[in-house]
Design a protein around this motif. Structure first.
Motif, PDB file in Angstrom:
ATOM      1  N   PRO A 178       0.807  -1.231   0.000  1.00  0.00           N
ATOM      2  CA  PRO A 178       0.000   0.000   0.000  1.00  0.00           C
ATOM      3  C   PRO A 178       0.835   1.273   0.000  1.00  0.00           C
ATOM      4  O   PRO A 178       0.332   2.344  -0.347  1.00  0.00           O
ATOM      5  N   ALA A 179       2.124   1.169   0.365  1.00  0.00           N
ATOM      6  CA  ALA A 179       2.970   2.369   0.453  1.00  0.00           C
ATOM      7  C   ALA A 179       3.467   2.860  -0.900  1.00  0.00           C
ATOM      8  O   ALA A 179       3.961   3.983  -1.004  1.00  0.00           O
ATOM      9  N   LEU A 180       3.327   2.048  -1.938  1.00  0.00           N
ATOM     10  CA  LEU A 180       3.910   2.429  -3.222  1.00  0.00           C
ATOM     11  C   LEU A 180       3.101   3.512  -3.917  1.00  0.00           C
ATOM     12  O   LEU A 180       1.870   3.542  -3.853  1.00  0.00           O
ATOM     13  N   THR A 181       3.818   4.383  -4.611  1.00  0.00           N
ATOM     14  CA  THR A 181       3.201   5.448  -5.395  1.00  0.00           C
ATOM     15  C   THR A 181       3.042   4.997  -6.847  1.00  0.00           C
ATOM     16  O   THR A 181       3.566   3.953  -7.260  1.00  0.00           O
ATOM     17  N   ASP A 182       2.338   5.801  -7.639  1.00  0.00           N
ATOM     18  CA  ASP A 182       2.212   5.500  -9.073  1.00  0.00           C
ATOM     19  C   ASP A 182       3.590   5.401  -9.725  1.00  0.00           C
ATOM     20  O   ASP A 182       3.823   4.524 -10.566  1.00  0.00           O
ATOM     21  N   ALA A 183       4.493   6.298  -9.332  1.00  0.00           N
ATOM     22  CA  ALA A 183       5.851   6.273  -9.900  1.00  0.00           C
ATOM     23  C   ALA A 183       6.571   4.979  -9.548  1.00  0.00           C
ATOM     24  O   ALA A 183       7.319   4.430 -10.374  1.00  0.00           O
ATOM     25  N   ASP A 184       6.355   4.467  -8.330  1.00  0.00           N
ATOM     26  CA  ASP A 184       6.986   3.204  -7.917  1.00  0.00           C
ATOM     27  C   ASP A 184       6.494   2.048  -8.784  1.00  0.00           C
ATOM     28  O   ASP A 184       7.290   1.219  -9.250  1.00  0.00           O
ATOM     29  N   TRP A 185       5.169   1.980  -8.997  1.00  0.00           N
ATOM     30  CA  TRP A 185       4.615   0.898  -9.819  1.00  0.00           C
ATOM     31  C   TRP A 185       5.131   0.986 -11.256  1.00  0.00           C
ATOM     32  O   TRP A 185       5.434  -0.041 -11.884  1.00  0.00           O
ATOM     33  N   LYS A 186       5.262   2.187 -11.777  1.00  0.00           N
ATOM     34  CA  LYS A 186       5.759   2.352 -13.150  1.00  0.00           C
ATOM     35  C   LYS A 186       7.220   1.905 -13.256  1.00  0.00           C
ATOM     36  O   LYS A 186       7.616   1.278 -14.241  1.00  0.00           O
ATOM     37  N   ARG A 187       8.016   2.238 -12.233  1.00  0.00           N
ATOM     38  CA  ARG A 187       9.422   1.778 -12.252  1.00  0.00           C
ATOM     39  C   ARG A 187       9.485   0.261 -12.201  1.00  0.00           C
ATOM     40  O   ARG A 187      10.315  -0.362 -12.871  1.00  0.00           O
ATOM     41  N   MET A 188       8.621  -0.339 -11.388  1.00  0.00           N
ATOM     42  CA  MET A 188       8.605  -1.799 -11.289  1.00  0.00           C
ATOM     43  C   MET A 188       8.327  -2.431 -12.647  1.00  0.00           C
ATOM     44  O   MET A 188       9.027  -3.350 -13.079  1.00  0.00           O
TER      45      MET A 188
END
Length: 300
Positions: A178-188
């Motif tokens: 739940p802590a991840l941001t949209d930018a984190d998911w895109k990097r993943m």
């Protein structure tokens, strides 16, 4: 300097001749221990990109960083023999890469499978390990965590667009992260997939799925306590995602009991395995390396 100019691609031969790949950041940084980054089962060197940029470009104690693609992942060649996708062979591949890079000792970061490989390196060549960061991994793997990995690998989505890939990863892993941001998911997603003529595809040999699918999780998996205990003299930091299904709180407690100087960080709002570039983790990891290197120099 752009982020793509911050590293070079390094290719070398495995002991059996397979062509393997690593990224090398901060190539000219030679005053401090280099850092070796080992990714998870189906992951690759790109997972460490942001962390590697941080560690290699810090104004104080900048380090050379080497992030490896195991055989069958990223830019490394796929192995025609699926039985070679195991931590013993992969540990030998890492040692061959270090020899090709003239690295005799280093700080190591192992995410998930990468941490298992570090356990094997401790048995094969302990002198190469100066200090260790385990990212959500220890000597005992919880069957529930492996079952979750089996489940999502078996139904790995085939997204047609980058946006659909982000949505798919969030659907599978969002509850644990739940802590991840949209930018984190895109990097993943940027690290996990590659562009092909058929659209986006996971950047690993599909046969890797078979190595996990065939595991019988009704039987306890072999624990690596002897290999872990052999690491007692090496400074160790273990990160655990607060929502991890793979590394249990009980295993972490036992690790502390058997490695009295082990430091730990609980990564809130993340599961298996925490994103090392998020929050203050890059600074915490860099500080850990600085302190252990300084202590080693003082002790020496």
């Amino acid at each position: 300097m752009s982020s793509t100019e911050a590293f070079s691609d390094f290719f070398y031969s495995a002991p059996d001749g397979l062509k393997l790949h690593a990224r090398v950041y901060g190539e000219a940084n030679s005053d401090h221990w280099p850092v070796v980054c080992l990714p998870g089962l189906t992951r690759n060197a790109r997972d460490f990109h942001e962390l590697a940029l941080h560690l290699s470009a810090r104004p104080t104690a900048p380090r050379k960083v080497v992030a490896f693609d195991y055989r069958g992942r990223g830019q490394s060649a796929y192995d025609p023999d699926v039985s070679h996708y195991n931590v013993g062979v992969e540990a030998g591949d890492i040692l061959a890469g270090l020899a090709a890079l003239n690295i005799d000792e280093a700080a190591f970061i192992g995410t998930s499978r990468g941490g298992l490989i570090i356990h094997v390196l401790g048995a094969l060549r302990p002198a190469v390990l100066k200090t260790i960061v385990f990212n959500d991994i220890g000597p005992v793997i919880e069957p529930a965590g492996l079952a979750h990995i089996q489940s999502y690998l078996e139904r790995e989505p085939k997204p047609k667009t980058f946006a659909l890939a982000v949505d798919g990863q969030r659907d599978v892993h969002g509850q644990d992260f739940p802590a991840l941001t949209d930018a984190d998911w895109k990097r993943m997603v940027g690290a996990l997939y590659r562009e092909t003529d058929q659209g986006l595809l996971p950047d690993f040999d599909p046969k890797l799925v078979d190595t996990v699918a065939n595991l019988d999780l009704t039987q306890p998996l072999p624990a690596l306590w002897p290999q872990f205990e052999a690491l007692q003299a090496i400074p160790l930091l273990t990160l655990r995602g607060a929502n991890s299904r793979l590394l249990s709180v009980d295993t972490l407690r036992q690790m502390r009991e058997r490695h009295s100087q082990m430091e730990t960080i609980a990564v809130e709002g993340q599961g298996h395995a925490p994103f090392l570039e998020t929050g203050d983790l890059p600074n915490m990891i860099a500080t850990f390396f600085d302190c252990t290197e300084q202590h080693g120099a003082t002790a020496g």
